[in-house]
Design a protein around this motif. Sequence first.
Motif, PDB file in Angstrom:
ATOM      1  N   MET A 106       0.916  -1.403  -0.257  1.00  0.00           N
ATOM      2  CA  MET A 106       0.394   0.171  -0.189  1.00  0.00           C
ATOM      3  C   MET A 106       0.776   1.661  -0.126  1.00  0.00           C
ATOM      4  O   MET A 106       1.572   1.059   0.899  1.00  0.00           O
ATOM      5  CB  MET A 106      -0.324   0.234   0.984  1.00  0.00           C
ATOM      6  CG  MET A 106      -1.568   1.719   1.782  1.00  0.00           C
ATOM      7  SD  MET A 106      -2.894   1.346   3.038  1.00  0.00           S
ATOM      8  CE  MET A 106      -3.306  -0.091   3.041  1.00  0.00           C
ATOM      9  N   LEU A 107       0.573   2.031  -1.195  1.00  0.00           N
ATOM     10  CA  LEU A 107       1.888   3.129  -0.623  1.00  0.00           C
ATOM     11  C   LEU A 107       0.857   5.089   0.240  1.00  0.00           C
ATOM     12  O   LEU A 107      -0.082   4.752   0.258  1.00  0.00           O
ATOM     13  CB  LEU A 107       0.933   4.224  -2.834  1.00  0.00           C
ATOM     14  CG  LEU A 107       1.537   5.591  -2.513  1.00  0.00           C
ATOM     15  CD1 LEU A 107       3.209   5.379  -2.826  1.00  0.00           C
ATOM     16  CD2 LEU A 107       0.864   5.773  -3.564  1.00  0.00           C
ATOM     17  N   MET A 108       1.761   4.754   1.086  1.00  0.00           N
ATOM     18  CA  MET A 108       1.629   6.078   2.421  1.00  0.00           C
ATOM     19  C   MET A 108       1.886   6.976   1.313  1.00  0.00           C
ATOM     20  O   MET A 108       2.965   7.452   1.111  1.00  0.00           O
ATOM     21  CB  MET A 108       2.417   5.779   3.499  1.00  0.00           C
ATOM     22  CG  MET A 108       2.103   3.382   4.111  1.00  0.00           C
ATOM     23  SD  MET A 108       0.596   3.104   4.660  1.00  0.00           S
ATOM     24  CE  MET A 108       0.501   4.996   5.493  1.00  0.00           C
ATOM     25  N   VAL A 109       0.788   8.162   2.208  1.00  0.00           N
ATOM     26  CA  VAL A 109       0.558   8.843   1.124  1.00  0.00           C
ATOM     27  C   VAL A 109       0.939  10.421   2.150  1.00  0.00           C
ATOM     28  O   VAL A 109       0.018  10.803   2.819  1.00  0.00           O
ATOM     29  CB  VAL A 109      -0.190   9.486   0.326  1.00  0.00           C
ATOM     30  CG1 VAL A 109       0.276  10.520   0.080  1.00  0.00           C
ATOM     31  CG2 VAL A 109      -0.820   8.716  -0.645  1.00  0.00           C
ATOM     32  N   ASP A 110       2.411  11.059   2.516  1.00  0.00           N
ATOM     33  CA  ASP A 110       2.944  11.741   3.536  1.00  0.00           C
ATOM     34  C   ASP A 110       2.489  13.347   3.112  1.00  0.00           C
ATOM     35  O   ASP A 110       2.827  13.388   1.879  1.00  0.00           O
ATOM     36  CB  ASP A 110       4.052  11.482   4.295  1.00  0.00           C
ATOM     37  CG  ASP A 110       4.277  10.018   5.177  1.00  0.00           C
ATOM     38  OD1 ASP A 110       3.173  10.098   5.838  1.00  0.00           O
ATOM     39  OD2 ASP A 110       4.863  10.358   4.899  1.00  0.00           O
ATOM     40  N   VAL A 111       1.609  13.703   3.859  1.00  0.00           N
ATOM     41  CA  VAL A 111       1.049  15.095   3.425  1.00  0.00           C
ATOM     42  C   VAL A 111       0.761  16.165   4.279  1.00  0.00           C
ATOM     43  O   VAL A 111       1.130  16.332   5.034  1.00  0.00           O
ATOM     44  CB  VAL A 111      -0.453  15.503   3.155  1.00  0.00           C
ATOM     45  CG1 VAL A 111      -1.212  17.147   2.365  1.00  0.00           C
ATOM     46  CG2 VAL A 111      -0.864  14.513   2.136  1.00  0.00           C
ATOM     47  N   VAL A 112       1.677  17.649   3.487  1.00  0.00           N
ATOM     48  CA  VAL A 112       1.467  19.074   4.158  1.00  0.00           C
ATOM     49  C   VAL A 112       0.712  19.589   4.186  1.00  0.00           C
ATOM     50  O   VAL A 112       1.183  19.522   2.271  1.00  0.00           O
ATOM     51  CB  VAL A 112       3.387  19.740   3.978  1.00  0.00           C
ATOM     52  CG1 VAL A 112       2.918  20.865   4.449  1.00  0.00           C
ATOM     53  CG2 VAL A 112       3.933  18.357   4.913  1.00  0.00           C
ATOM     54  N   ILE A 113      -0.113  20.712   4.278  1.00  0.00           N
ATOM     55  CA  ILE A 113      -1.137  21.054   4.121  1.00  0.00           C
ATOM     56  C   ILE A 113      -0.724  23.043   4.130  1.00  0.00           C
ATOM     57  O   ILE A 113      -0.338  23.283   5.743  1.00  0.00           O
ATOM     58  CB  ILE A 113      -2.267  20.829   4.658  1.00  0.00           C
ATOM     59  CG1 ILE A 113      -2.915  19.527   4.336  1.00  0.00           C
ATOM     60  CG2 ILE A 113      -2.907  21.844   4.062  1.00  0.00           C
ATOM     61  CD1 ILE A 113      -4.225  19.535   5.356  1.00  0.00           C
ATOM     62  N   ALA A 114      -0.532  23.799   2.671  1.00  0.00           N
ATOM     63  CA  ALA A 114       0.431  24.667   2.855  1.00  0.00           C
ATOM     64  C   ALA A 114      -0.990  25.962   2.868  1.00  0.00           C
ATOM     65  O   ALA A 114      -0.956  25.680   1.685  1.00  0.00           O
ATOM     66  CB  ALA A 114       1.116  25.154   2.414  1.00  0.00           C
ATOM     67  N   ALA A 131       0.486  11.699  -5.747  1.00  0.00           N
ATOM     68  CA  ALA A 131       1.563  11.057  -4.660  1.00  0.00           C
ATOM     69  C   ALA A 131       2.074   9.899  -5.901  1.00  0.00           C
ATOM     70  O   ALA A 131       3.331  10.029  -5.913  1.00  0.00           O
ATOM     71  CB  ALA A 131       0.432  10.318  -3.648  1.00  0.00           C
ATOM     72  N   LYS A 132       0.992   9.365  -6.834  1.00  0.00           N
ATOM     73  CA  LYS A 132       1.740   8.847  -7.982  1.00  0.00           C
ATOM     74  C   LYS A 132       2.482   9.321  -8.847  1.00  0.00           C
ATOM     75  O   LYS A 132       3.072   9.006 -10.150  1.00  0.00           O
ATOM     76  CB  LYS A 132       0.309   8.033  -7.909  1.00  0.00           C
ATOM     77  CG  LYS A 132       0.184   7.437  -7.082  1.00  0.00           C
ATOM     78  CD  LYS A 132      -1.137   6.693  -7.908  1.00  0.00           C
ATOM     79  CE  LYS A 132      -1.566   5.232  -7.154  1.00  0.00           C
ATOM     80  NZ  LYS A 132      -3.045   4.724  -7.275  1.00  0.00           N
ATOM     81  N   GLY A 133       2.604  11.379  -8.927  1.00  0.00           N
ATOM     82  CA  GLY A 133       3.280  11.605 -10.317  1.00  0.00           C
ATOM     83  C   GLY A 133       1.932  11.698 -11.661  1.00  0.00           C
ATOM     84  O   GLY A 133       2.524  11.617 -12.285  1.00  0.00           O
ATOM     85  N   LEU A 134       0.439  11.539 -11.204  1.00  0.00           N
ATOM     86  CA  LEU A 134       0.203  11.505 -12.215  1.00  0.00           C
ATOM     87  C   LEU A 134      -0.228  12.961 -12.473  1.00  0.00           C
ATOM     88  O   LEU A 134      -0.811  13.575 -10.949  1.00  0.00           O
ATOM     89  CB  LEU A 134      -0.734  10.852 -12.050  1.00  0.00           C
ATOM     90  CG  LEU A 134      -0.702   9.077 -12.128  1.00  0.00           C
ATOM     91  CD1 LEU A 134      -1.554   8.103 -12.048  1.00  0.00           C
ATOM     92  CD2 LEU A 134      -0.008   8.885 -13.291  1.00  0.00           C
ATOM     93  N   GLU A 135      -1.051  13.438 -13.976  1.00  0.00           N
ATOM     94  CA  GLU A 135      -1.737  14.711 -13.562  1.00  0.00           C
ATOM     95  C   GLU A 135      -3.116  14.452 -13.403  1.00  0.00           C
ATOM     96  O   GLU A 135      -3.795  13.373 -13.504  1.00  0.00           O
ATOM     97  CB  GLU A 135      -1.629  14.817 -14.804  1.00  0.00           C
ATOM     98  CG  GLU A 135      -2.587  14.613 -16.188  1.00  0.00           C
ATOM     99  CD  GLU A 135      -1.896  15.223 -16.964  1.00  0.00           C
ATOM    100  OE1 GLU A 135      -2.949  15.595 -17.815  1.00  0.00           O
ATOM    101  OE2 GLU A 135      -0.908  15.269 -17.539  1.00  0.00           O
ATOM    102  N   TYR A 136      -3.832  15.637 -12.580  1.00  0.00           N
ATOM    103  CA  TYR A 136      -5.460  15.825 -12.161  1.00  0.00           C
ATOM    104  C   TYR A 136      -6.058  17.329 -12.402  1.00  0.00           C
ATOM    105  O   TYR A 136      -4.732  18.152 -11.445  1.00  0.00           O
ATOM    106  CB  TYR A 136      -5.096  14.920 -10.613  1.00  0.00           C
ATOM    107  CG  TYR A 136      -6.586  14.791 -10.662  1.00  0.00           C
ATOM    108  CD1 TYR A 136      -7.356  13.749 -10.553  1.00  0.00           C
ATOM    109  CD2 TYR A 136      -6.876  16.256  -9.896  1.00  0.00           C
ATOM    110  CE1 TYR A 136      -8.267  13.402 -10.353  1.00  0.00           C
ATOM    111  CE2 TYR A 136      -8.925  15.680  -9.337  1.00  0.00           C
ATOM    112  CZ  TYR A 136      -9.064  14.380  -9.607  1.00  0.00           C
ATOM    113  OH  TYR A 136     -11.048  14.456  -9.272  1.00  0.00           O
ATOM    114  N   PHE A 137      -6.633  17.714 -12.930  1.00  0.00           N
ATOM    115  CA  PHE A 137      -7.343  18.787 -12.587  1.00  0.00           C
ATOM    116  C   PHE A 137      -8.774  18.631 -12.360  1.00  0.00           C
ATOM    117  O   PHE A 137      -9.910  17.473 -13.086  1.00  0.00           O
ATOM    118  CB  PHE A 137      -7.734  19.133 -14.323  1.00  0.00           C
ATOM    119  CG  PHE A 137      -5.825  19.570 -14.056  1.00  0.00           C
ATOM    120  CD1 PHE A 137      -5.211  20.478 -13.809  1.00  0.00           C
ATOM    121  CD2 PHE A 137      -5.066  18.735 -15.854  1.00  0.00           C
ATOM    122  CE1 PHE A 137      -3.858  21.267 -14.728  1.00  0.00           C
ATOM    123  CE2 PHE A 137      -3.705  19.328 -15.931  1.00  0.00           C
ATOM    124  CZ  PHE A 137      -3.970  19.814 -15.797  1.00  0.00           C
ATOM    125  N   CYS A 138      -9.988  18.869 -11.219  1.00  0.00           N
ATOM    126  CA  CYS A 138     -10.636  18.783 -10.989  1.00  0.00           C
ATOM    127  C   CYS A 138     -11.408  19.735 -12.226  1.00  0.00           C
ATOM    128  O   CYS A 138     -10.957  20.355 -13.296  1.00  0.00           O
ATOM    129  CB  CYS A 138     -11.179  19.380  -9.810  1.00  0.00           C
ATOM    130  SG  CYS A 138     -11.086  21.357 -10.018  1.00  0.00           S
TER     131      CYS A 138
END
Length: 215
Positions: A1-9, A121-128
């Motif tokens: 499982m990919l663990m995703v550590d996040v910082v919110i700025a 996290a996976k390095g894929l692009e994403y636009f809402c």
Amino acid sequence: MLMVDVVIADNQLLTREGISAVLAPFKDIHVLGYASTADRLDQMIRQSEPRVVIIDHDFDSDFGIEDIKNINARFNFTNVLVLSNNPNRGTIIELIEHGIKNHITKYCQKDELIEAVYATAKGLEYFCEDISKILFGDKQALLTADNMPPLSSRETEIIHLIAKGLTNKDIADKLYLSVHTIKTHRKNIIKKLGFTFKNAAELVMLVGYLNEFFI
């Protein structure tokens, strides 16, 4: 499982806590902390090495576009997800041209935030959806499963190469074709899609849609 550590700025307390609340049910996503200034964010990234930084970008934010570019350029272990309150098309494209291809708004759905975090996290692009509408407008409606233009495999390949920043000559050399042939393919692509692109950044965005149908 990919663990995703996040910082919110983000300099708004309720926004930071709201994002944390949405992410909290997902055990593989861990919010390491918050930063309300660029200096604090730089310190946290160096100390914690988060996989994802969710950073607010707005005209009255403590984080400017140069801060976002610097993070993306300096820390190759961290992927940036831009969060905008009042997104601007020019700024979005400028960020894309600097390799930042993940962008959502504060009006997006919860599911979009989750999808955006995992994709980033996976390095894929994403636009809402909101960002896609700003970028494409009515163009997005052209790119659906029911009415996707009949692009050939060669045309699709050329679109991907243009999106990577290759020139006509570069593409011709790579595909062992003439520059004239590449120019002809580009004209056919524009004719089939029904609209033109001002720069490679817009083609980068199109690739995300083409991948769904041709990859």
